[in-house]
Scaffold this motif. Structure first.
Motif, PDB file in Angstrom:
ATOM      1  N   GLN A 137      10.516 -57.449   2.313  1.00  0.00           N
ATOM      2  CA  GLN A 137       9.948 -58.603   1.613  1.00  0.00           C
ATOM      3  C   GLN A 137       8.437 -58.680   1.804  1.00  0.00           C
ATOM      4  O   GLN A 137       7.734 -59.311   1.012  1.00  0.00           O
ATOM      5  N   HIS A 138       7.935 -58.027   2.866  1.00  0.00           N
ATOM      6  CA  HIS A 138       6.508 -58.109   3.169  1.00  0.00           C
ATOM      7  C   HIS A 138       5.761 -56.796   2.962  1.00  0.00           C
ATOM      8  O   HIS A 138       4.544 -56.804   2.804  1.00  0.00           O
ATOM      9  N   GLN A 139       6.478 -55.671   2.975  1.00  0.00           N
ATOM     10  CA  GLN A 139       5.778 -54.390   2.849  1.00  0.00           C
ATOM     11  C   GLN A 139       6.734 -53.293   2.394  1.00  0.00           C
ATOM     12  O   GLN A 139       7.942 -53.371   2.615  1.00  0.00           O
ATOM     13  N   ASP A 140       6.166 -52.283   1.739  1.00  0.00           N
ATOM     14  CA  ASP A 140       6.913 -51.068   1.438  1.00  0.00           C
ATOM     15  C   ASP A 140       6.929 -50.191   2.680  1.00  0.00           C
ATOM     16  O   ASP A 140       6.022 -50.250   3.517  1.00  0.00           O
ATOM     17  N   VAL A 141       7.965 -49.355   2.787  1.00  0.00           N
ATOM     18  CA  VAL A 141       8.079 -48.417   3.907  1.00  0.00           C
ATOM     19  C   VAL A 141       8.209 -47.008   3.347  1.00  0.00           C
ATOM     20  O   VAL A 141       9.100 -46.728   2.537  1.00  0.00           O
ATOM     21  N   LEU A 142       7.302 -46.136   3.786  1.00  0.00           N
ATOM     22  CA  LEU A 142       7.323 -44.740   3.368  1.00  0.00           C
ATOM     23  C   LEU A 142       7.914 -43.895   4.485  1.00  0.00           C
ATOM     24  O   LEU A 142       7.501 -44.011   5.648  1.00  0.00           O
ATOM     25  N   LEU A 143       8.879 -43.054   4.146  1.00  0.00           N
ATOM     26  CA  LEU A 143       9.522 -42.164   5.110  1.00  0.00           C
ATOM     27  C   LEU A 143       9.238 -40.721   4.725  1.00  0.00           C
ATOM     28  O   LEU A 143       9.338 -40.352   3.550  1.00  0.00           O
ATOM     29  N   TYR A 144       8.900 -39.910   5.730  1.00  0.00           N
ATOM     30  CA  TYR A 144       8.634 -38.498   5.481  1.00  0.00           C
ATOM     31  C   TYR A 144       9.584 -37.691   6.360  1.00  0.00           C
ATOM     32  O   TYR A 144       9.377 -37.529   7.555  1.00  0.00           O
ATOM     33  N   HIS A 145      10.671 -37.213   5.740  1.00  0.00           N
ATOM     34  CA  HIS A 145      11.695 -36.446   6.447  1.00  0.00           C
ATOM     35  C   HIS A 145      11.298 -34.962   6.462  1.00  0.00           C
ATOM     36  O   HIS A 145      10.658 -34.486   5.538  1.00  0.00           O
ATOM     37  N   PRO A 146      11.686 -34.213   7.476  1.00  0.00           N
ATOM     38  CA  PRO A 146      12.485 -34.591   8.647  1.00  0.00           C
ATOM     39  C   PRO A 146      11.639 -35.098   9.813  1.00  0.00           C
ATOM     40  O   PRO A 146      12.161 -35.368  10.881  1.00  0.00           O
ATOM     41  N   TYR A 147      10.321 -35.199   9.574  1.00  0.00           N
ATOM     42  CA  TYR A 147       9.435 -35.633  10.657  1.00  0.00           C
ATOM     43  C   TYR A 147       9.726 -37.079  11.044  1.00  0.00           C
ATOM     44  O   TYR A 147       9.531 -37.471  12.193  1.00  0.00           O
ATOM     45  N   GLN A 148      10.204 -37.851  10.060  1.00  0.00           N
ATOM     46  CA  GLN A 148      10.655 -39.207  10.330  1.00  0.00           C
ATOM     47  C   GLN A 148      12.142 -39.299   9.984  1.00  0.00           C
ATOM     48  O   GLN A 148      12.636 -38.619   9.090  1.00  0.00           O
ATOM     49  N   SER A 149      12.822 -40.155  10.672  1.00  0.00           N
ATOM     50  CA  SER A 149      14.279 -40.218  10.609  1.00  0.00           C
ATOM     51  C   SER A 149      14.785 -40.655   9.236  1.00  0.00           C
ATOM     52  O   SER A 149      14.148 -41.449   8.538  1.00  0.00           O
ATOM     53  N   PHE A 150      15.951 -40.131   8.887  1.00  0.00           N
ATOM     54  CA  PHE A 150      16.666 -40.555   7.684  1.00  0.00           C
ATOM     55  C   PHE A 150      17.504 -41.809   7.951  1.00  0.00           C
ATOM     56  O   PHE A 150      18.046 -42.409   7.019  1.00  0.00           O
ATOM     57  N   GLU A 151      17.584 -42.220   9.216  1.00  0.00           N
ATOM     58  CA  GLU A 151      18.426 -43.359   9.588  1.00  0.00           C
ATOM     59  C   GLU A 151      18.083 -44.645   8.831  1.00  0.00           C
ATOM     60  O   GLU A 151      18.995 -45.408   8.491  1.00  0.00           O
ATOM     61  N   PRO A 152      16.791 -44.959   8.567  1.00  0.00           N
ATOM     62  CA  PRO A 152      16.519 -46.179   7.801  1.00  0.00           C
ATOM     63  C   PRO A 152      17.195 -46.207   6.434  1.00  0.00           C
ATOM     64  O   PRO A 152      17.581 -47.278   5.954  1.00  0.00           O
ATOM     65  N   VAL A 153      17.360 -45.032   5.800  1.00  0.00           N
ATOM     66  CA  VAL A 153      18.039 -44.982   4.502  1.00  0.00           C
ATOM     67  C   VAL A 153      19.525 -45.276   4.692  1.00  0.00           C
ATOM     68  O   VAL A 153      20.130 -46.039   3.920  1.00  0.00           O
ATOM     69  N   ILE A 154      20.113 -44.665   5.734  1.00  0.00           N
ATOM     70  CA  ILE A 154      21.522 -44.933   6.037  1.00  0.00           C
ATOM     71  C   ILE A 154      21.715 -46.403   6.393  1.00  0.00           C
ATOM     72  O   ILE A 154      22.654 -47.063   5.937  1.00  0.00           O
ATOM     73  N   ASP A 155      20.784 -46.943   7.212  1.00  0.00           N
ATOM     74  CA  ASP A 155      20.879 -48.352   7.608  1.00  0.00           C
ATOM     75  C   ASP A 155      20.719 -49.280   6.409  1.00  0.00           C
ATOM     76  O   ASP A 155      21.376 -50.335   6.341  1.00  0.00           O
ATOM     77  N   PHE A 156      19.853 -48.915   5.495  1.00  0.00           N
ATOM     78  CA  PHE A 156      19.628 -49.712   4.284  1.00  0.00           C
ATOM     79  C   PHE A 156      20.938 -49.922   3.528  1.00  0.00           C
ATOM     80  O   PHE A 156      21.285 -51.042   3.124  1.00  0.00           O
ATOM     81  N   LEU A 157      21.708 -48.849   3.383  1.00  0.00           N
ATOM     82  CA  LEU A 157      22.974 -48.950   2.654  1.00  0.00           C
ATOM     83  C   LEU A 157      24.079 -49.544   3.518  1.00  0.00           C
ATOM     84  O   LEU A 157      24.940 -50.276   3.022  1.00  0.00           O
ATOM     85  N   ARG A 158      24.053 -49.251   4.824  1.00  0.00           N
ATOM     86  CA  ARG A 158      25.056 -49.838   5.713  1.00  0.00           C
ATOM     87  C   ARG A 158      24.891 -51.366   5.763  1.00  0.00           C
ATOM     88  O   ARG A 158      25.870 -52.111   5.658  1.00  0.00           O
ATOM     89  N   GLU A 159      23.649 -51.823   5.913  1.00  0.00           N
ATOM     90  CA  GLU A 159      23.407 -53.260   5.961  1.00  0.00           C
ATOM     91  C   GLU A 159      23.735 -53.915   4.621  1.00  0.00           C
ATOM     92  O   GLU A 159      24.244 -55.039   4.571  1.00  0.00           O
ATOM     93  N   ALA A 160      23.459 -53.192   3.529  1.00  0.00           N
ATOM     94  CA  ALA A 160      23.802 -53.724   2.210  1.00  0.00           C
ATOM     95  C   ALA A 160      25.311 -53.895   2.078  1.00  0.00           C
ATOM     96  O   ALA A 160      25.801 -54.868   1.491  1.00  0.00           O
ATOM     97  N   ALA A 161      26.068 -52.923   2.643  1.00  0.00           N
ATOM     98  CA  ALA A 161      27.528 -53.000   2.568  1.00  0.00           C
ATOM     99  C   ALA A 161      28.073 -54.165   3.382  1.00  0.00           C
ATOM    100  O   ALA A 161      29.075 -54.788   3.006  1.00  0.00           O
TER     101      ALA A 161
ATOM    102  N   THR B  89      28.087 -40.547   6.109  1.00  0.00           N
ATOM    103  CA  THR B  89      28.152 -41.957   6.475  1.00  0.00           C
ATOM    104  C   THR B  89      27.613 -42.827   5.349  1.00  0.00           C
ATOM    105  O   THR B  89      28.055 -43.967   5.173  1.00  0.00           O
ATOM    106  N   LEU B  90      26.705 -42.285   4.596  1.00  0.00           N
ATOM    107  CA  LEU B  90      26.146 -43.012   3.464  1.00  0.00           C
ATOM    108  C   LEU B  90      27.219 -43.314   2.419  1.00  0.00           C
ATOM    109  O   LEU B  90      27.345 -44.439   1.921  1.00  0.00           O
TER     110      LEU B  90
END
Length: 701
Positions: free
Chosen positions: A349-373, A393-394
């Motif tokens: 709601q306050h900022q965009d988040v940029l992820l650069y895999h594999p240097y940064q974790s893919f977990e936020p994407v998994i968490d995004f959908l898990r929390e949505a579920a 898991t996604l």
């Protein structure tokens, strides 16, 4: 023509057409030569070098199964071949020369460097002659109890014609003397190795003197092949493997149910027309000729190898060995500060988040959908799926969301090559859970990487989205470099929603404000951005383009880049694989450089940067600059709007690769790729190591 480097390695040269375009097939083989160079590099850990050998084999399989087969298929009518046009015949001939050179070097490396060095480290891949009496006894027992009961030799005679041979399966051809049990002359037998058995078998510790010992299933069968034909002499034999056309074809305009039609086609992939034959180097010439005739394969596509006919299977050995010092150092992906112990929806709601895999974790994407579920305020989830893997898991989160009564819509691409069966299985599970599954647009693969969450907040619906350059595949996200953007910016999320409405309703999409959508607007938008840089340069101001992608073969894009170069635009292209653009040609492309980066991670992100009079336009995309991506797929390119994140993409996704002098190869005006090296007192700089060090975390000890 091929040339040799100072160390004797073969350098591939690209064939050009009129000097403007490099040949796509030869460029693909050039890419595999660069991958093979990683296996030649003594600074790379030993088992990683073996892994690169396996990657080359896997890539060559796909080259023959798909690319070469599709060219041959254009000249097959009613199952028989017509004469190839001269240009295509010349390409096939050059491709065969280059492929033979790559394969020869592969097995030379395996036998003279990799296996002997593994043995010095106590890891032994034993041939029959190298086994001790105790090991031979164990192998014989293994053959009698585990292998022989599954073998079915087929002696060829009028009642037993040449059997069906499955694509890429391990088989043996055996020449026998004398007569069979019925007094007939049946001198040839065919034997298929059981697919249910591992190809690499580890011997138990009690028969291993030092270290660990393995043997191949093919070697075990070799050692006991005479036991299968009592009363007859085995004169000669050879393992062999046939590669077949694996491109599935379904008339999507005619079929009533694409999933059912595709399920029927999957079996036929195993028996497409043959394009390559691999045999052991010791295979007698008359037996290899016999096999070529049986499969109607041109002798140019016979490969006589000094080792296993399917080197890919040695990946089993790589996976089994537990020796950290023989692998790349451990690596832990980092986590953006905004994602640490945070509420994802509150953060976005306050900022965009940029992820650069594999240097940064893919977990936020998994968490995004898990929390949505799990979030009771989320009412709907929409997602595209191209490749996601057998265990995901996604996907489980999407199933959970559907089971909880949320509106789940999945645009699932059934025609993702070699993942068709996996995607069909996911489609069935999703539908059983109550999700709405659609298969995209007839005739177009849905390759866009999009997820949209609709959440009820203060009596209104708010959109949250993830847009990416790579697949929703937790496993490959650890190996492929890709960008992903999590956002609640209405300028982007409203466009994402429009794309989903287009994909499900098949209605013409509304005019999108931010996204470029193939096959509708992307190609024109790309050309417009390139031509804008050319116009700026003609007016005396700096024009600048930097683009990173997997492949560049679209001729209209290439012509626009040539025109921009001639106008004075400085263009740097980072193209991992096939590149048809011919750089450095005077009067055509002297302002264009092309480099390819081959390293520990597979470069997969697509980034398009246009200076645009200091506006610094940055787009991330699922699409390469290829005709198929721009006209025959649903693809999305999305802008990075936040200035801080835009700067990150330039500084992390582009600049390090332009500086790389360790893993980068430069394409010369002569069509030859050469390894880039530090000049003068210039320090060694590896983009991937730099990014792992600056974005990742220290490995757990």
């Amino acid at each position: 023509m091929n040339s040799k480097s100072s160390d004797g390695r073969i350098l591939m040269t690209g064939a050009s057409r009129g000097g403007s375009y490099l040949n796509r097939e030869l460029s693909l083989l050039d890419f595999n030569r660069r991958v093979l160079a990683m296996a030649e590099d003594h600074s790379i850990p030993l088992l990683e070098r073996l892994r690169y050998l396996c990657i080359v084999s896997s890539n060559l399989d796909e080259f023959f199964e798909v690319r070469l087969a599709s060219l041959l298929a254009q000249h097959r009518i009613g199952g028989s071949e017509t004469a190839l046009p001269a240009a295509l015949a010349a390409t096939m001939n050059l491709a065969a020369q280059h492929a033979h050179a790559i394969v020869a070097r592969q097995y030379e490396l395996l036998n003279t460097e990799i296996l002997p060095q593994l043995s010095r480290h106590g890891i032994h891949l034993l041939r029959h002659s190298e086994r001790t009496p105790e090991q031979r006894a164990w192998v014989k027992a293994y053959f009698e109890t585990k292998v022989r009961p599954l073998l079915t030799p087929i002696g060829l005679d009028p009642a037993h014609p040449f059997p069906q041979v499955v694509n890429k399966s391990l088989n043996f051809i055996i020449e026998l003397s004398g007569k069979d049990a019925f007094g007939r002359d049946s001198g040839i037998a065919i034997l298929r190795a059981p697919r249910v058995l591992p190809r690499v078998i580890r011997l138990p510790e009690e028969v291993t003197q030092k270290g660990v010992a393995y043997c191949l299933l093919s070697s075990i069968i070799h050692s006991h092949i005479e036991d299968l034909f009592p009363g007859r002499e085995v004169i000669s034999y050879s393992q062999f493997r046939v590669t077949r056309n694996s491109d599935l074809w379904v008339d999507e305009e005619e079929v009533k149910n694409l999933r059912q039609a595709l399920q029927g086609e999957l079996h036929s992939r195993q028996f497409g027309f043959a394009v390559r034959l691999e045999v052991a180097r010791s295979c007698p010439k008359h037996l290899s000729r016999f096999l070529l005739e049986q499969f109607s394969i041109d002798p140019d596509h016979l490969y006589e190898v000094d080792g296993p006919v399917n080197m890919v299977r040695l990946n089993q050995l790589v996976s089994d060995v537990k020796r950290p010092e023989l692998f790349f150092p451990g690596f832990m992906p980092g986590m953006p500060a905004a994602m640490v112990n945070s509420d994802i929806f509150a953060t976005l709601q306050h900022q965009d988040v940029l992820l650069y895999h594999p240097y940064q974790s893919f977990e936020p994407v998994i968490d995004f959908l898990r929390e949505a579920a799990e979030d009771p305020d989320v009412v709907a989830i929409k997602q595209t799926i191209y490749r996601t893997g057998i265990n995901s898991t996604l996907m489980e989160s999407l199933i959970l969301a559907a089971q909880r009564g949320k509106e789940v819509t999945v645009v699932l691409e059934l025609m993702a090559r070699f993942d068709e069966e996996t995607n069909i299985n996911w489609a069935e599970r999703l539908e059983r859970a109550g999700a709405q599954v659609v298969y995209g647009v007839v005739g177009l693969k849905t390759h866009a990487k999009l997820a949209l969450v609709l959440r009820r907040e203060h009596g209104e619906l708010r959109y949250y989205a993830h847009l990416g350059t790579g697949n929703y595949h937790p496993s490959t996200s650890k190996l492929y470099t890709d960008f992903g953007l999590l956002t609640a910016n209405p300028a982007l999320t409203s466009d994402v929603n429009e794309v989903f409405l287009h994909l499900t309703s098949l209605a013409k999409p509304r005019e999108l404000q931010q996204l470029w959508l193939a096959p509708f607007t992307m190609h024109k938008a790309m050309l417009r951005a390139i031509r804008n840089e050319a116009a700026i340069a003609r007016q005396g101001r700096p024009g600048r383009i930097i683009a990173k992608m997997n492949s560049l073969t679209d001729e209209t894009i290439i012509r626009a880049l040539y025109a921009a170069s001639q106008a004075g635009v400085k263009i740097d292209l980072i193209v991992r694989g096939a590149c048809a653009l011919h750089p450095g040609v005077k009067g055509q492309s002297e302002n264009i450089t092309v480099r390819s980066v081959i390293g520990r991670f597979l470069e997969h992100s697509r980034i398009y940067y246009f200076r645009n009079d200091l506006e610094h336009d940055v787009y991330l995309a699922s699409a390469d600059w290829m005709n198929r991506n721009l006209f025959r797929r649903i693809e999305v390119a999305f802008p990075v709007l936040d200035k801080t994140l835009k700067k990150r993409v330039i500084q992390e996704g582009l600049n390090p690769y332009l500086k790389d002098n360790v893993n980068a190869w430069e394409l010369g005006a002569d069509g030859v790729y050469r390894k880039r090296k530090p000049r003068g007192k210039q320090a060694h700089f590896c983009a991937q190591q730099f990014l792992a060090r600056t974005l990742g975390l220290p490995a757990a000890t």
